[in-house]
Design a protein around this motif. Structure first.
Motif, PDB file in Angstrom:
ATOM      1  N   LEU B   6      30.507  47.138  29.757  1.00 52.81           N
ATOM      2  CA  LEU B   6      31.836  46.707  30.211  1.00 52.81           C
ATOM      3  C   LEU B   6      32.942  47.255  29.313  1.00 52.81           C
ATOM      4  O   LEU B   6      33.968  47.735  29.794  1.00 52.81           O
ATOM      5  CB  LEU B   6      31.908  45.178  30.264  1.00 52.81           C
ATOM      6  N   VAL B   7      32.707  47.191  28.000  1.00 53.96           N
ATOM      7  CA  VAL B   7      33.715  47.699  27.053  1.00 53.96           C
ATOM      8  C   VAL B   7      33.888  49.208  27.245  1.00 53.96           C
ATOM      9  O   VAL B   7      35.015  49.722  27.278  1.00 53.96           O
ATOM     10  CB  VAL B   7      33.326  47.358  25.590  1.00 53.96           C
ATOM     11  N   VAL B   9      33.318  50.976  29.961  1.00 54.54           N
ATOM     12  CA  VAL B   9      34.023  51.221  31.226  1.00 54.54           C
ATOM     13  C   VAL B   9      35.505  50.924  31.051  1.00 54.54           C
ATOM     14  O   VAL B   9      36.368  51.690  31.491  1.00 54.54           O
ATOM     15  CB  VAL B   9      33.419  50.352  32.364  1.00 54.54           C
ATOM     16  N   PHE B  10      35.796  49.830  30.354  1.00 57.34           N
ATOM     17  CA  PHE B  10      37.198  49.449  30.165  1.00 57.34           C
ATOM     18  C   PHE B  10      37.948  50.512  29.371  1.00 57.34           C
ATOM     19  O   PHE B  10      39.035  50.942  29.752  1.00 57.34           O
ATOM     20  CB  PHE B  10      37.292  48.111  29.438  1.00 57.34           C
ATOM     21  N   ILE B  13      38.692  53.455  31.560  1.00 54.67           N
ATOM     22  CA  ILE B  13      39.694  53.367  32.641  1.00 54.67           C
ATOM     23  C   ILE B  13      41.062  52.933  32.166  1.00 54.67           C
ATOM     24  O   ILE B  13      42.034  53.104  32.861  1.00 54.67           O
ATOM     25  CB  ILE B  13      39.260  52.422  33.777  1.00 54.67           C
ATOM     26  N   VAL B  14      41.135  52.384  30.954  1.00 54.54           N
ATOM     27  CA  VAL B  14      42.405  51.775  30.555  1.00 54.54           C
ATOM     28  C   VAL B  14      43.542  52.796  30.508  1.00 54.54           C
ATOM     29  O   VAL B  14      44.674  52.483  30.872  1.00 54.54           O
ATOM     30  CB  VAL B  14      42.262  51.023  29.214  1.00 54.54           C
ATOM     31  N   ALA B  17      44.608  53.523  34.084  1.00 54.52           N
ATOM     32  CA  ALA B  17      45.162  52.385  34.813  1.00 54.52           C
ATOM     33  C   ALA B  17      46.273  51.685  34.066  1.00 54.52           C
ATOM     34  O   ALA B  17      46.748  50.665  34.507  1.00 54.52           O
ATOM     35  CB  ALA B  17      44.046  51.390  35.100  1.00 54.52           C
ATOM     36  N   LYS B  18      46.695  52.269  32.947  1.00 54.82           N
ATOM     37  CA  LYS B  18      47.552  51.494  32.041  1.00 54.82           C
ATOM     38  C   LYS B  18      48.820  50.953  32.691  1.00 54.82           C
ATOM     39  O   LYS B  18      49.178  49.821  32.455  1.00 54.82           O
ATOM     40  CB  LYS B  18      47.888  52.305  30.797  1.00 54.82           C
ATOM     41  N   ALA B  19      49.451  51.748  33.492  1.00 52.48           N
ATOM     42  CA  ALA B  19      50.726  51.277  34.026  1.00 52.48           C
ATOM     43  C   ALA B  19      50.545  50.471  35.303  1.00 52.48           C
ATOM     44  O   ALA B  19      51.509  50.057  35.895  1.00 52.48           O
ATOM     45  CB  ALA B  19      51.645  52.444  34.283  1.00 52.48           C
ATOM     46  N   ASP B  20      49.341  50.280  35.715  1.00 54.41           N
ATOM     47  CA  ASP B  20      49.141  49.533  36.940  1.00 54.41           C
ATOM     48  C   ASP B  20      48.986  48.050  36.693  1.00 54.41           C
ATOM     49  O   ASP B  20      48.622  47.298  37.575  1.00 54.41           O
ATOM     50  CB  ASP B  20      47.953  50.111  37.697  1.00 54.41           C
ATOM     51  N   MET B  21      49.241  47.652  35.457  1.00 47.90           N
ATOM     52  CA  MET B  21      49.383  46.227  35.191  1.00 47.90           C
ATOM     53  C   MET B  21      50.872  45.980  35.385  1.00 47.90           C
ATOM     54  O   MET B  21      51.668  46.156  34.489  1.00 47.90           O
ATOM     55  CB  MET B  21      48.923  45.884  33.795  1.00 47.90           C
ATOM     56  N   TYR B  22      51.222  45.615  36.585  1.00 45.31           N
ATOM     57  CA  TYR B  22      52.617  45.636  37.002  1.00 45.31           C
ATOM     58  C   TYR B  22      53.457  44.637  36.231  1.00 45.31           C
ATOM     59  O   TYR B  22      53.006  43.571  35.885  1.00 45.31           O
ATOM     60  CB  TYR B  22      52.679  45.317  38.491  1.00 45.31           C
ATOM     61  N   TRP B  76      48.514  58.692  36.762  1.00 41.79           N
ATOM     62  CA  TRP B  76      48.064  59.357  37.991  1.00 41.79           C
ATOM     63  C   TRP B  76      49.117  59.364  39.082  1.00 41.79           C
ATOM     64  O   TRP B  76      48.988  60.043  40.085  1.00 41.79           O
ATOM     65  CB  TRP B  76      46.754  58.764  38.498  1.00 41.79           C
TER      66      TRP B  76
END
Lengths: 115, 157
Positions: B6-7, B9-10, B13-14, B17-22, B76
């Protein structure tokens, strides 16, 4: 906000909280599957309600959602998640409070730092 | 082992996906009543390169009838939400030559006179408050029921 964007945000929140939960479980020694399922389900309760509430407040009252609002809402979420964790996993309740606080703090800080 | 995966994978992807934590603005900002919201998305062929596939975004960015409400971007791609400004009746323009623009007031007719006394109807955006609320309620109740089931299994009798 599109539905897909929301699901991405929800997935990332659950992902972070599960990681924090698994780290805590090194001490808690709870059944991993039960802990993970609980965290996922609890987030499926709190995250949509929180997002919907903020959206509702913003759209119906035209109040601009600012950091203090988010902090109050997050504090409520920490409390609710702790109570739900305590209900589901009644062992080691003190640690569950710290888990709830840490997991939510992690997702909150990550959101702030990353964005 | 699960934790390690899990770590990993995180961490993987972090960055993507960083800016997709709106931020709350992207989640909650809305156009003013009567305004119409439109959104567009764009992507990057590679990080820090020019935007691609954003003809729609450029169209709204250059259109004076629209203003930007909120935007977000990640490595992205991203998205922009625009609001269409509420405008009153547009004047008629004749002669497209900019040096010789002339405003012409339309000759009032009996039907126009009637129209001027009535407010201009604005398209009302669909109200999703109830459907979303019901959806949130259903998800919460189902999740709570499953949680109770876990509780029954985890608490020894």
């Amino acid at each position: 906000m599109s539905l897909s964007s929301y699901f991405l945000a929800l997935s990332l929140t659950i992902f972070l909280e599960v990681i924090v939960g698994l780290l805590f479980n090194l001490v808690l020694k709870l059944k991993t599957r039960t802990l993970v399922y609980s965290l996922v389900l609890i987030n499926l309760i709190t995250h949509p309600i929180l997002t919907y509430s903020l959206w509702l407040i913003n759209s119906k009252t035209r109040i601009n959602i600012t950091t203090p609002h988010i902090l109050i809402a997050e504090a409520l979420v920490v409390l609710i998640e702790y109570l739900l964790l305590k209900l589901t996993l009644p062992q080691k309740t003190r640690y569950l409070a710290i888990l709830s606080l840490t997991a939510n703090l992690a997702s909150f800080v990550a959101g702030y730092l990353i964005f | 082992m699960i934790l390690v995966i899990l770590v990993a994978v995180f961490v993987g992807i972090v960055y993507i996906a960083k800016a997709d934590m709106y931020d709350p603005g992207w989640l909650t900002k809305e156009c003013q009543p009567g305004e119409t919201e439109v959104s567009c998305s764009f992507s990057y062929s590679k990080p820090f390169s020019d935007r691609v596939g954003d003809a729609v975004c450029k169209k709204y960015e250059t259109d004076p009838n629209y203003y930007e409400l909120v935007s977000h971007a990640s490595t992205w791609g991203g998205g922009i939400r625009f609001c269409k400004k509420v405008t009153s009746a547009q004047p008629n323009l004749i002669n497209p030559n900019p040096s010789n623009l002339e405003l012409v007031k339309p000759q009032p007719t009996s039907s126009d006179e009637q129209q001027t006394t009535q407010p201009i109807p604005q398209p009302t955006p669909p109200d999703y408050t109830w459907p979303i609320g019901v959806g949130v309620g259903v998800i919460s109740v189902v999740a709570l029921a499953l949680l109770m089931r876990i509780k029954k299994q985890s608490v020894p009798k």
